[in-house]
Enzyme design. Structure first.
Site: not given
Ligand code: PEP
Ligand code: MG
Length: 536
Positions: A188, A427, A450-451, A498
């Site tokens: 903690h 994604e 990203n994907d 994200c």
């Molecule tokens: C994405 O695909 O945008 C993502 C956030 O996941 P990762 O980059 O871990 O595949």
């Molecule tokens: Mg991804």
């Protein structure tokens, strides 16, 4: 010059004089008493006073480090009321005709030893709390009030160990860093240090001889340098100055709202891949964690991490975030993230292969273990779960069936669970196109650009040779994002990004116009992004 390596629990550089915090334990004498009722009554009065102190401490800690982190003081107050503990004290007083101080000290030692010997990490850690409450009681019985370890000048505090109550009461303006011999990164005290943003080291081989020496604490490398040579001192002074300049530039934005000039509020969260990233999440004033890539747990182990190991890691994150939202993504192994012990077959097209949710649905025992750990951790903060690589409604139904069964199982076991928001990553183009239907089934969407980029443009994200064909702002991608925003809002759920594109400030205004509610980016991008949003 003398250098000591230790375990860092919070990064940063501190330069200053050492003060050794010598907690002289109260000397307890065993005194025979005639009137045992009087001793019991002294013990009971002291217990109430100690509970009052802890409740006051809780209030202070809520202000300083948030509700979840302050909880330790509620736990300690409860321990003081624990029947086993008080029965033991009273029994010692009556059976041995001894003073309350002696009975409390003996009970404290016995209970601390018992907890320390337990296998469960949670109970092990309670050993320090039992010692803490017993010392508090003994001090109250002696009629003394609490005194601070710190003086007027800011210092680097060295101590054998620090109790959570001592850490949280310290005046941050007088404390440059602390270094202890005991303590773990999960204690903690360490969590509180991280939350308060104080460079801190544990497991350091320190000595009282260092009192008064000039020293450097390097929380990046886990080093305590005593009496540094001139050149070392200068290098650290320079590093510290650069650190401060960088901080000052952006710190003006800390605590400020992430809101556009027209009044649209954006949730600005952080992406992390490891609990060690938490320090920078807090330092950069993220509103929460928008993507915790749980794969690290699997990548760091030589075999499947157990439910308990996972639970501890998730609990640490939600606790440290002190009531702020933490979105944990379930396992996303496969494609570029390979783990030998999964025994996955080699594939021709791994990015289009058995990865992420597909592994979880094919091998539900792995999925169930993770879900159990996640739901258990939900009782300790504001946890949300996010599922990756969704392409169809059928997958979502299977996930729901499994997660419902896991929840019921835990409830039947009497495990306390928190409220958990459950969402999916968008994604794949399939998920984006089906987002109107998927939106009715979940609490939120988080777009993994990203994907989504790789699958939309058919460009392997690992293949640098394809860069000339890659367009991060491809209109098809932007249209899909718009489509997902519209679907989410029609169904009354929130939508965020994200993927890395969320931090692309040349698109921020467009994202806001599209209706994006949340952006989750790496910690160092939070404040620069807040700056841009506030100018829209
Ligand atoms: C994405 O695909 O945008 C993502 C956030 O996941 P990762 O980059 O871990 O595949
Ligand atoms: Mg991804």
């Amino acid at each position: 010059m003398h250098e000591i390596t230790a375990k860092s629990v919070y990064s940063g550089i501190a330069i200053g004089k050492i003060k050794f915090y010598d907690k002289k334990p109260h000397v307890i004498t065993r005194t025979s008493v005639e009137d045992t009722d009087k001793e019991i009554s002294r013990y009971e009065t002291a217990t109430q006073a100690a509970i009052d102190e802890l409740n006051a401490l809780y209030e202070t800690a809520v202000q300083k480090v948030g509700e979840a982190n302050a909880e330790v003081f509620h736990v300690q107050a409860m321990m003081l009321e624990d029947e086993d503990y008080s029965d033991s004290v009273k029994n010692i007083i009556c059976m041995q005709n001894v003073n309350a101080e002696y009975a409390v000290a003996t009970t404290g030692d016995n209970f601390a030893e018992m907890f320390a010997g337990m296998d469960d990490e949670y109970f092990k850690a309670r050993s320090a709390d039992v010692k803490d409450i017993s010392e508090r009681l003994i001090r109250v019985l002696a009629g003394k009030s609490e005194k601070s370890a710190l003086g007027e000048e800011p210092v680097i505090l060295l101590a054998e160990d620090l109790a959570p109550s001592e850490t949280v009461q310290m005046d941050k303006s007088k404390l440059l860093a602390f270094v202890t011999r005991c303590g773990s990164a999960n204690s903690h005290t360490a969590i509180l240090a991280r939350t308060m943003g104080i460079p801190a080291l544990v497991q350091a081989d320190i000595s009282q001889e260092y009192e008064g020496f000039l020293a450097v604490v390097d929380g990046y490398e886990g080093k305590l340098i005593i009496d540094p040579e001139q050149s070392v001192y200068e290098a650290y002074a320079q590093k510290k100055q650069e650190e401060e300049q960088k901080k000052a530039l952006l710190s003006e934005l800390k605590g400020k709202e992430t809101i556009t000039k027209s009044g649209k509020r954006i949730q600005l969260y952080a992406n992390i891949g490891n609990p060690n990233d938490l320090a920078s999440v807090l330092e950069n004033d993220a509103g929460g964690i928008g993507l915790f890539r749980s794969e690290f747990l699997y990548l760091e182990h030589d075999t499947f991490p157990t439910e308990q190991q996972q639970f501890e890691a998730y609990k640490k994150v939600v606790q440290t975030m002190g009531g702020k939202k933490v979105i944990i993504r379930t396992l996303d192994i496969g494609a570029d993230k390979q783990v030998d012990y999964f025994g996955l077959e080699k594939e021709e097209n791994p990015a289009l292969g058995l990865r992420a949710i597909r592994i979880c649905l094919t091998r539900p025992e792995i999925f169930r273990t993770q879900l159990r750990a996640l739901y258990r951790a939900s009782a300790f903060g504001k946890l949300a779960i996010m599922y990756p690589m969704i392409t169809s409604m059928a997958e979502l139904r299977q996930i729901k069936e499994i997660s419902k069964a896991v929840r019921s199982e835990l409830e039947a076991e009497g495990v306390k669970l928190g409220e958990v928001e459950e969402g999916i990553m968008i994604e794949t183009p399939a998920a984006a196109i089906m987002s109107d239907e998927l939106a009715d089934e979940v609490d939120f969407f988080s777009i993994g650009t990203n994907d989504l980029s790789q699958y939309t443009m058919a460009i392997d994200r690992q293949n640098a040779k394809l860069d000339p064909f890659f367009d991060a702002h491809h209109p098809a991608l932007l249209r899909l994002i718009q489509m997902v925003c519209d679907s989410a809002h029609k169904a009354g759920i929130w939508v965020g990004i994200c993927g890395e594109l969320g931090a692309d400030t040349s698109l921020t205004e467009q994202f806001v116009q599209m209706g994006i509610d949340e952006l989750s980016v790496s910690p160092s991008q939070i404040l620069p992004l807040r700056k841009v949003i506030r100018q829209i």
